[in-house]
Design an enzyme around this catalytic site. Sequence first.
Site, PDB file in Angstrom:
ATOM      1  N   GLY A  15      50.727 -53.364 -20.162  1.00 55.87           N
ATOM      2  CA  GLY A  15      51.034 -53.644 -18.760  1.00 55.87           C
ATOM      3  C   GLY A  15      51.507 -52.452 -17.945  1.00 55.87           C
ATOM      4  CB  SER A  16      51.373 -48.770 -18.276  1.00 54.68           C
ATOM      5  OG  SER A  16      50.010 -48.454 -18.373  1.00 54.68           O
ATOM      6  CG  MET A  89      42.118 -56.538 -24.359  1.00 53.80           C
ATOM      7  SD  MET A  89      41.337 -54.995 -23.811  1.00 53.80           S
ATOM      8  CE  MET A  89      40.434 -54.582 -25.301  1.00 53.80           C
ATOM      9  CG  HIS A 108      36.325 -48.661 -18.377  1.00 57.46           C
ATOM     10  ND1 HIS A 108      36.440 -49.515 -19.451  1.00 57.46           N
ATOM     11  CD2 HIS A 108      35.628 -47.578 -18.821  1.00 57.46           C
ATOM     12  CE1 HIS A 108      35.851 -48.974 -20.500  1.00 57.46           C
ATOM     13  NE2 HIS A 108      35.344 -47.808 -20.142  1.00 57.46           N
TER      14      HIS A 108
HETATM   15  C1  GRF Z   1      44.000 -49.178 -19.313  1.00 59.69           C
HETATM   16  O1  GRF Z   1      43.697 -47.944 -19.873  1.00 59.69           O
HETATM   17  C2  GRF Z   1      42.818 -49.733 -18.559  1.00 59.69           C
HETATM   18  O2  GRF Z   1      42.000 -48.743 -18.048  1.00 59.69           O
HETATM   19  C3  GRF Z   1      42.083 -50.514 -19.611  1.00 59.69           C
HETATM   20  O3  GRF Z   1      43.095 -51.073 -20.415  1.00 59.69           O
HETATM   21  C4  GRF Z   1      44.240 -50.236 -20.371  1.00 59.69           C
HETATM   22  C5  GRF Z   1      45.427 -51.096 -20.063  1.00 59.69           C
HETATM   23  O4  GRF Z   1      46.632 -50.393 -20.188  1.00 59.69           O
HETATM   24  N1  GRF Z   1      41.202 -51.480 -19.015  1.00 59.69           N
HETATM   25  P1  GRF Z   1      47.975 -51.022 -19.673  1.00 59.69           P
HETATM   26  O5  GRF Z   1      48.169 -52.360 -20.392  1.00 59.69           O
HETATM   27  O6  GRF Z   1      47.881 -51.210 -18.190  1.00 59.69           O
HETATM   28  O7  GRF Z   1      49.037 -50.043 -20.062  1.00 59.69           O
END
Ligand code: GRF
Length: 188
Positions: A15-16, A89, A108
């Site tokens: 969730g960053s 996902m 992405h």
């Molecule tokens: C990110 O790198 C995004 O590009 C991909 O999944 C990752 C999610 O990272 N689709 P986070 O959970 O937001 O840290």
Amino acid sequence: MTHKVKAAVFASGSGSNFQAIMEADTACEIVLLVCDKAGAAVVEKAATHQVPVLTFNPKDYSSKAEYEQMLQQKLTEAGVEWIFLAGYMRLIGPVLLQTFPERIINIHPSLLPAFPGKDAIGQALAAGARQTGVTVHYIDEGIDTGPVIAQATLDVSPADNEATLKQKIQRLEHQLYPQVINQLILEK
Ligand code: GRF
């Protein structure tokens, strides 16, 4: 206070990007976090930001259409107009695509069409790419195939490994995603 457009974030992981959206000054209000993994760290981040969370287990439903109908109802009740995928996902199916045409976007970690699908950062390193980056794109039925909205590029250094490249990519994502979200909302 100015009226803010209501949006939901869909996430399955840390969730960053969710956090970056919450901390940015965007033209939208995140009224719901949708998460398909009960223990995901993003759920705690939502609690910190007082964002209501809808967790669900796809295995409790007989089909994608069935759980997407449940989601559609909750999203509509919450007044959601935009959906931002941030590490969600799962593929989005026809139910949500038809309810939110050109209103579901994704980030992405590669310069699409290069390195679609899982482990885009590992794919870029394995291919010896000298440059990679991040892409914000509309969602369609495919895996990372929807029309590109914006991209940002970075150099891969020979010293980079998965961890360092991921860090660089995420820094770029956290800048680009809120910026593009804002731009899209203000344009429509
Ligand atoms: C990110 O790198 C995004 O590009 C991909 O999944 C990752 C999610 O990272 N689709 P986070 O959970 O937001 O840290």
